[in-house]
Design a protein around this motif. Structure first.
Motif, PDB file in Angstrom:
ATOM      1  N   GLY A  57       0.815  -1.212   0.000  1.00 30.27           N
ATOM      2  CA  GLY A  57       0.000   0.000   0.000  1.00 30.27           C
ATOM      3  C   GLY A  57       0.850   1.265   0.000  1.00 30.27           C
ATOM      4  N   ILE A  58       1.908   1.265   0.785  1.00 31.09           N
ATOM      5  CA  ILE A  58       2.786   2.442   0.851  1.00 31.09           C
ATOM      6  C   ILE A  58       3.590   2.581  -0.436  1.00 31.09           C
ATOM      7  N   ALA A  71      -0.190   2.588 -12.504  1.00 32.09           N
ATOM      8  CA  ALA A  71       0.521   1.493 -11.833  1.00 32.09           C
ATOM      9  C   ALA A  71       0.328   1.585 -10.325  1.00 32.09           C
ATOM     10  N   SER A  72       0.347   2.790  -9.817  1.00 35.33           N
ATOM     11  CA  SER A  72       0.150   3.021  -8.393  1.00 35.33           C
ATOM     12  C   SER A  72      -1.230   2.552  -7.952  1.00 35.33           C
ATOM     13  N   ASP A  73      -2.236   2.870  -8.753  1.00 35.08           N
ATOM     14  CA  ASP A  73      -3.603   2.447  -8.445  1.00 35.08           C
ATOM     15  C   ASP A  73      -3.700   0.922  -8.462  1.00 35.08           C
ATOM     16  N   HIS A  74      -3.083   0.298  -9.444  1.00 36.89           N
ATOM     17  CA  HIS A  74      -3.109  -1.165  -9.557  1.00 36.89           C
ATOM     18  C   HIS A  74      -2.425  -1.820  -8.348  1.00 36.89           C
ATOM     19  N   LEU A 101      -7.103   8.029  -0.137  1.00 44.07           N
ATOM     20  CA  LEU A 101      -6.875   9.476  -0.099  1.00 44.07           C
ATOM     21  C   LEU A 101      -5.581   9.913  -0.790  1.00 44.07           C
ATOM     22  N   GLY A 102      -4.634   8.991  -0.931  1.00 46.03           N
ATOM     23  CA  GLY A 102      -3.355   9.384  -1.506  1.00 46.03           C
ATOM     24  C   GLY A 102      -3.077   8.847  -2.888  1.00 46.03           C
ATOM     25  N   VAL A 103      -3.747   7.763  -3.279  1.00 41.53           N
ATOM     26  CA  VAL A 103      -3.455   7.128  -4.562  1.00 41.53           C
ATOM     27  C   VAL A 103      -4.646   7.213  -5.508  1.00 41.53           C
ATOM     28  N   ARG A 104      -5.764   6.737  -5.057  1.00 44.72           N
ATOM     29  CA  ARG A 104      -6.945   6.619  -5.911  1.00 44.72           C
ATOM     30  C   ARG A 104      -7.416   7.967  -6.437  1.00 44.72           C
TER      31      ARG A 104
END
Length: 132
Positions: A57-58, A71-74, A101-104
């Motif tokens: 997650g981080i 890629a981050s979302d995946h 809150l930080g990726v999506r």
């Protein structure tokens, strides 16, 4: 996903997870990426455990710094799926807040993730996971 069976590596992952919050908030954050990277290396080499969920997650959040939003979302969704697989409620608050809150918010409208992030926050308060 292959599960981590080595007791020493599971203990190392637990220890590294404990170090995450202080290294981000209390230190000058120079060790934070190294701790996450080590957790990802142990996960890739020895298999997954509940602490792998947080590391993944981080990692998804850190990829946003490089503009790798899809890629981050995946990867963030993989962290959430691992959390479900292990039934790791204690890891869900950290992953939920970081991902929703930080990726999506980079790939979908932020309001779509607010309810899930709030659920993760409330769960963290119930479980006493105040670091998340």
């Amino acid at each position: 996903f292959r599960e981590m069976n080595d007791v020493n590596m599971i203990a190392a992952m637990k220890f590294l997870k404990i170090l995450l919050f202080p290294s981000f908030v209390l230190a000058n954050q120079q060790y934070y990426p190294m701790i996450v990277t080590k957790m990802i290396q142990l996960t890739l080499h020895y298999g997954t455990c509940t602490e792998s969920c947080v590391a993944i997650g981080i990692l998804s959040y850190q990829l946003c710094e490089y503009g790798e939003f899809e890629a981050s979302d995946h990867i963030g969704r993989i962290g959430l799926l691992l959390c479900e697989k292990f039934k790791a409620e204690e890891c869900l608050p950290a992953i939920s807040v970081v991902y929703h809150l930080g990726v999506r918010c980079w790939t979908r409208h932020m309001t779509l993730g607010l309810e899930k992030a709030l659920h993760g926050y409330k769960l963290g308060m119930q479980l006493g996971e105040l670091e998340s």
